[in-house]
Design an enzyme around this catalytic site. Structure first.
Site, short mmCIF file in Angstrom:
data_model
loop_
_atom_site.label_atom_id
_atom_site.label_comp_id
_atom_site.label_asym_id
_atom_site.label_seq_id
_atom_site.Cartn_x
_atom_site.Cartn_y
_atom_site.Cartn_z
N LYS A 1 0.85 -1.25 0.04
CA LYS A 1 0.11 0.04 0.09
C LYS A 1 0.94 1.21 0.07
O LYS A 1 2.09 1.12 0.32
CB LYS A 1 -0.82 -0.11 1.35
CG LYS A 1 -1.92 -0.98 1.16
CD LYS A 1 -2.95 -0.96 0.15
CE LYS A 1 -3.84 0.37 0.14
NZ LYS A 1 -4.50 0.43 -1.21
N TYR B 1 1.64 0.02 -4.62
CA TYR B 1 0.46 0.91 -5.02
C TYR B 1 0.46 2.13 -4.51
O TYR B 1 0.84 2.40 -3.20
CB TYR B 1 -0.80 0.14 -4.55
CG TYR B 1 -1.27 -1.01 -5.28
CD1 TYR B 1 -1.67 -0.95 -6.51
CD2 TYR B 1 -1.49 -2.26 -4.41
CE1 TYR B 1 -2.28 -2.31 -6.89
CE2 TYR B 1 -1.83 -3.46 -4.90
CZ TYR B 1 -2.08 -3.44 -6.42
OH TYR B 1 -2.80 -4.65 -6.94
N SER C 1 -8.21 -6.71 -7.95
CA SER C 1 -9.51 -6.28 -8.30
C SER C 1 -10.26 -7.65 -8.37
O SER C 1 -11.60 -7.70 -7.84
CB SER C 1 -9.68 -5.56 -9.84
OG SER C 1 -8.85 -4.42 -9.79
N ASP D 1 -22.67 -0.65 -17.53
CA ASP D 1 -21.14 0.03 -18.06
C ASP D 1 -21.49 0.85 -19.27
O ASP D 1 -22.35 0.73 -19.89
CB ASP D 1 -20.31 -1.31 -18.39
CG ASP D 1 -18.84 -0.80 -18.55
OD1 ASP D 1 -18.01 -1.08 -17.56
OD2 ASP D 1 -18.48 -0.02 -19.35
N VAL E 1 -16.08 1.13 -10.74
CA VAL E 1 -15.81 1.93 -11.77
C VAL E 1 -14.17 2.53 -11.57
O VAL E 1 -13.72 2.46 -10.67
CB VAL E 1 -16.56 3.42 -11.73
CG1 VAL E 1 -16.00 4.21 -13.04
CG2 VAL E 1 -18.07 2.68 -12.10
N LEU E 2 -13.30 2.54 -12.74
CA LEU E 2 -12.00 2.77 -12.84
C LEU E 2 -11.66 3.50 -13.78
O LEU E 2 -12.07 3.10 -14.97
CB LEU E 2 -11.17 1.38 -12.80
CG LEU E 2 -9.60 1.58 -12.74
CD1 LEU E 2 -9.09 2.18 -11.57
CD2 LEU E 2 -8.87 0.21 -13.06
N ALA F 1 -14.18 1.01 -5.25
CA ALA F 1 -13.31 2.33 -6.09
C ALA F 1 -12.83 3.16 -4.96
O ALA F 1 -12.38 4.40 -5.41
CB ALA F 1 -14.32 3.00 -7.31
N ILE F 2 -13.18 3.00 -3.85
CA ILE F 2 -12.75 4.00 -2.92
C ILE F 2 -11.12 4.25 -2.81
O ILE F 2 -11.08 5.51 -2.65
CB ILE F 2 -13.32 3.59 -1.44
CG1 ILE F 2 -13.15 4.79 -0.43
CG2 ILE F 2 -12.33 2.05 -1.10
CD1 ILE F 2 -14.27 5.77 -0.71
N ASP F 3 -10.26 3.51 -3.42
CA ASP F 3 -8.87 3.63 -3.50
C ASP F 3 -8.65 5.08 -4.39
O ASP F 3 -7.77 5.77 -3.91
CB ASP F 3 -8.13 2.50 -3.92
CG ASP F 3 -7.71 1.59 -2.66
OD1 ASP F 3 -7.79 2.10 -1.40
OD2 ASP F 3 -7.40 0.51 -3.05
#
Length: 370
Positions: A75, A94, A134, A198, A239-240, A268-270
């Site tokens: 991380k 990451y 993912s 999508d 979503v990315l 998708a919170i990252d």
């Protein structure tokens, strides 16, 4: 090259950047590896295993940062680690810089060469180092969502798979990429009703071929999102946009459309989350309620299954790390487009267009800096 791996500091983050087998590979290539004591314990790897693989165990993470040419993590560094950064040091992990301007500034100020797993690409333009996490987050999203739909957890009291004579729960997945696809696999596996949205018509056609009538595919429009949310028991946000902040497709004005006690899991919170009402939570305190809707927004979901996650992640990252160690970052970036695309910060400047745009920075051309 001297390689270093330190213990992850993020809340309930048990993964580790290198396994003992990874260490053995680096050592076989002629590199020296320092590992912080107990760095792999949460994922099931002992200091003895690292020593047997050829690593040097070090008690103090500051010492590792001081000695290592390249730090391999899982991380993004925590603020208490920013002071450890050194000019010219390679950070391989990451990063998720779009929602974290403080980290981006620290990396640029200190002249770190920062390579982000999440923007490394393969020959097809896919994201090989993001893919395994993912996959795991997608599957976990259904598991966690099912837990918080239980009445004792504050949810609607819905069994997603249903039983004979009672309809199954309704799951809406927004985003049909890797995480969304694996969420759909898990959802179909338990017998839920699944709707997936999508904006890529080709992707929707592919997913319909894969899942057949088990998944209803919809083109992602405002009207379709509103309709799907009104019917959902569980919403998965997956979503990315690589390197960039995630668009807010589920807004606060949508929440009253949903059933009280429904659950949103924002994978998708990252990258900032795809729900306007989302904010990062931890495994200690994973959910919050807004307008009667339970939000699960843990920023390191795969950290809950660290053995599986560590092996899956390092299977993907090892070859890039070895290339950087063997050739040096500059030569590796010239030789490999994936490594080139992974460089987010170099020479005190941001070198990823999406990251730069999201942070309001100018984007330097990496090829001109190498």
């Amino acid at each position: 090259m001297i390689i270093g791996t330190t213990k992850e500091l993020k809340n309930h983050e048990y993964r580790v950047g290198l396994t003992p087998d990874n260490v053995a590979e680096y050592v076989a290539h002629g590199h020296t590896v320092y590992v912080e004591t107990m760095a792999g314990a949460g994922a099931g790897f002992t200091d003895e295993e690292y020593v047997n693989a050829g690593a040097v165990i070090v008690d103090d993470p500051k010492e590792i940062f001081a000695k290592a040419d390249m730090i391999v993590k899982v991380k993004e560094p925590e603020p208490c680690e920013y002071g450890y950064f050194r000019e010219g040091q390679i950070l391989f992990t990451y990063l998720h810089l779009a929602p974290n301007p403080e980290l981006a500034k620290a990396l640029m100020d200190r002249g770190v060469k920062a390579v982000a797993y999440e923007t490394i690409t393969d020959a097809a333009g896919a994201l090989p180092c993001l893919r395994p996490m993912s996959q795991i987050a997608g599957r976990l999203s259904i598991q966690e969502g099912a837990k918080y739909l239980e009445k004792n957890a504050g949810g609607r009291g819905i069994l997603l798979g249903g039983v004979p004579g009672v309809e199954p729960g309704k799951i809406v997945i927004i985003g049909g990429g890797v995480a969304g696809t694996y969420a759909a696999k898990a959802a179909v596996g338990i017998g839920a009703q699944v709707t997936l949205l999508d904006v890529n018509a080709d992707r929707l056609a592919y997913l319909e071929d894969i899942f057949g009538s088990s998944v209803t595919t919809l083109y992602s429009t405002e009207a379709n999102i509103r309709k799907a949310l009104s019917q959902a028991d569980l919403v998965i946000g997956s979503v990315l946009i690589p390197g960039d902040k995630t668009p807010k497709l589920v807004r606060r004005e949508h929440l009253p459309l949903m059933k009280k006690g429904a659950v949103i899991v924002d994978i998708a919170i990252d990258q900032g989350g795809c729900c306007e009402s989302s904010h990062v939570t931890s495994h200690d305190d994973p959910v919050f309620v807004e307008q009667g809707i339970i939000h699960y927004c843990v920023g390191n979901m795969p950290g809950a299954v660290p053995y599986t996650s560590t092996l899956a992640l390092t299977n993907a990252t090892l070859r890039y790390g070895l290339l950087i160690a063997d050739k040096g970052l500059e030569a590796a970036a010239r030789l490999n487009t994936g490594v080139y695309n992974g460089v987010n910060v170099y020479g005190h400047q941001c070198t990823n267009a999406n990251v730069a745009k999201s942070l309001g920075l100018s984007c330097a051309v990496l090829s001109e800096l190498l």
